[in-house]
Design an enzyme around this catalytic site. Structure first.
Site, short mmCIF file in Angstrom:
data_model
loop_
_atom_site.label_atom_id
_atom_site.label_comp_id
_atom_site.label_asym_id
_atom_site.label_seq_id
_atom_site.Cartn_x
_atom_site.Cartn_y
_atom_site.Cartn_z
N SER A 1 -35.59 -69.52 41.43
CA SER A 1 -34.69 -70.02 40.40
C SER A 1 -33.51 -69.07 40.17
O SER A 1 -32.69 -68.89 41.07
CB SER A 1 -35.47 -70.28 39.12
N ASP B 1 -37.45 -81.64 40.53
CA ASP B 1 -36.73 -80.50 39.97
C ASP B 1 -35.27 -80.87 39.84
O ASP B 1 -34.65 -81.34 40.80
CB ASP B 1 -36.90 -79.29 40.90
N HIS C 1 -40.29 -77.64 39.43
CA HIS C 1 -39.73 -76.30 39.30
C HIS C 1 -40.79 -75.34 38.76
O HIS C 1 -41.61 -75.71 37.92
CB HIS C 1 -38.54 -76.35 38.34
#
Length: 355
Positions: free
Chosen positions: A200, A294, A324
């Protein structure tokens, strides 16, 4: 039906132990529980175990990962990650150390699965929207990465936003890479083989570090980007499709954008924060992972395509039943754990072929 409601109530009261119990149940049971718990989103291929977790979070009012009360968000995230781990994956050598950099001294944690043997090293920048997360929240992910890829992992506790600007944070991440390269003998790094990796926000930092150092002698030899955020300016189809009902939501994106980018007067399309708009001409070969469920999925896939168009060697893999943040669920979810183990092994094969 009564038994299902009893189980649902049990799941809501505790996290780690009850989640591991649920993980052992057949998917059809998990799917039914998700319905009882009130998961209403029509994401058929999403693993039903994750649907249960998401439904529980919603019932408990735990919707956002990052809020304007970022100090509280940090504590909650640390507490949540700590509650998931029953027994850390054993690694023969784990040590905390300090990196005396120009901007500041950074804490780091080194994982070595075969002490005394020279191994390549992966620098790991943790996720958390640039605002939350630390060495402990991603400890288990780093342990699995080191063990499964048979590499050293050096996790970096970089400074966070909003207290620090993107320029400062990225600068610290670059300095960490340079310091590690200069101390390769001390760290038993095989052949100066250093890669960067992150999930991320950490994927963003890895990509930006590769761009910033692409002409430097200490440039990484590979990058592993796990569902990275790479574009603060544009919103893609996956953003609108998965803006709610999954781990990361549109409120998280808005808050992170404010705390990391806007508050520091950085343009949304500045390559410092949005590597999609940066110079990709000579960056390290990239292994890029996205999750199907996601809101960042599309920008990660597009970044992989842009890297290929720039002539960079790329391996792209989409995890089709995950959302995610799945690398943080490995202590409680065997499917997520296996995906992360497979990713680590595949990245090592990809990296080795570059030699």
């Amino acid at each position: 039906m009564g038994n299902f409601f009893d189980i649902a109530q049990f799941l809501e009261k505790s996290q780690g132990s009850s989640a591991r119990t649920l993980d052992k149940a057949p998917k059809v049971i998990q799917q039914r529980l998700a319905q009882i718990l009130g998961y209403q989103h029509d994401f058929k291929a999403l693993h039903p175990f994750l649907k249960c977790l998401l439904a529980i979070q919603q019932r408990q009012g735990k919707i956002n990962l990052v809020t304007e009360d970022y100090a509280k968000s940090r504590v909650l995230f640390q507490r949540q990650m700590r509650s998931l781990v029953a027994k850390p994956t054993p690694i023969k050598w784990v040590e905390d150390l300090d990196l005396p950099l120009k901007r500041q001294t950074l804490h780091a944690r080194r994982y070595h699965p075969n002490p005394g043997k020279k191994l390549p090293l992966i620098i790991f920048y943790h996720g958390g929207g640039f605002v939350v997360g630390d060495l402990n929240t991603h400890d288990e992910a780093c342990r699995l990465l080191a063990k499964s890829a048979n590499v050293q992992v050096l996790s970096i506790d970089y400074p966070l936003a909003p207290e620090h600007s993107p320029e400062y944070i990225v600068g610290c991440c670059v300095e960490a890479l340079e310091w590690i390269y200069q101390h390769d003998k001390q760290l038993d790094i095989a052949g100066k083989r250093i890669a960067v990796a992150g999930d991320s926000a950490g994927g963003n930092l890895s990509a930006v570090v590769c761009q910033k150092t692409q002409h430097a002698i200490y440039a990484p030899t590979a990058q592993l980007l796990i569902y990275p955020t790479v574009d603060f300016k544009n919103r893609y189809a996956s953003y609108y499709k998965f803006r709610e009902g999954v781990i990361l939501n549109d409120n998280d994106i808005d808050t992170v954008t404010e705390l990391y980018v806007t508050r520091h007067n950085v343009a949304l399309d500045d390559a410092l924060v949005s590597p999609l708009y940066g110079d990709l001409s000579k960056v390290a070969p990239a292994y890029v992972i996205t999750s199907s469920f996601d809101l960042l999925h599309d920008e990660g896939e597009i970044y992989a395509q842009k890297l290929k168009q720039a002539g960079i060697q790329v391996q792209y893999n989409e995890i089709t039943d995950m959302t995610h943040g799945f690398i943080n669920f490995t202590p409680i979810h065997k499917a997520a754990k296996q995906h992360w183990i497979n990713t680590a092994r595949d990245f090592r094969k990809f990296w080795d072929k570059l030699k």
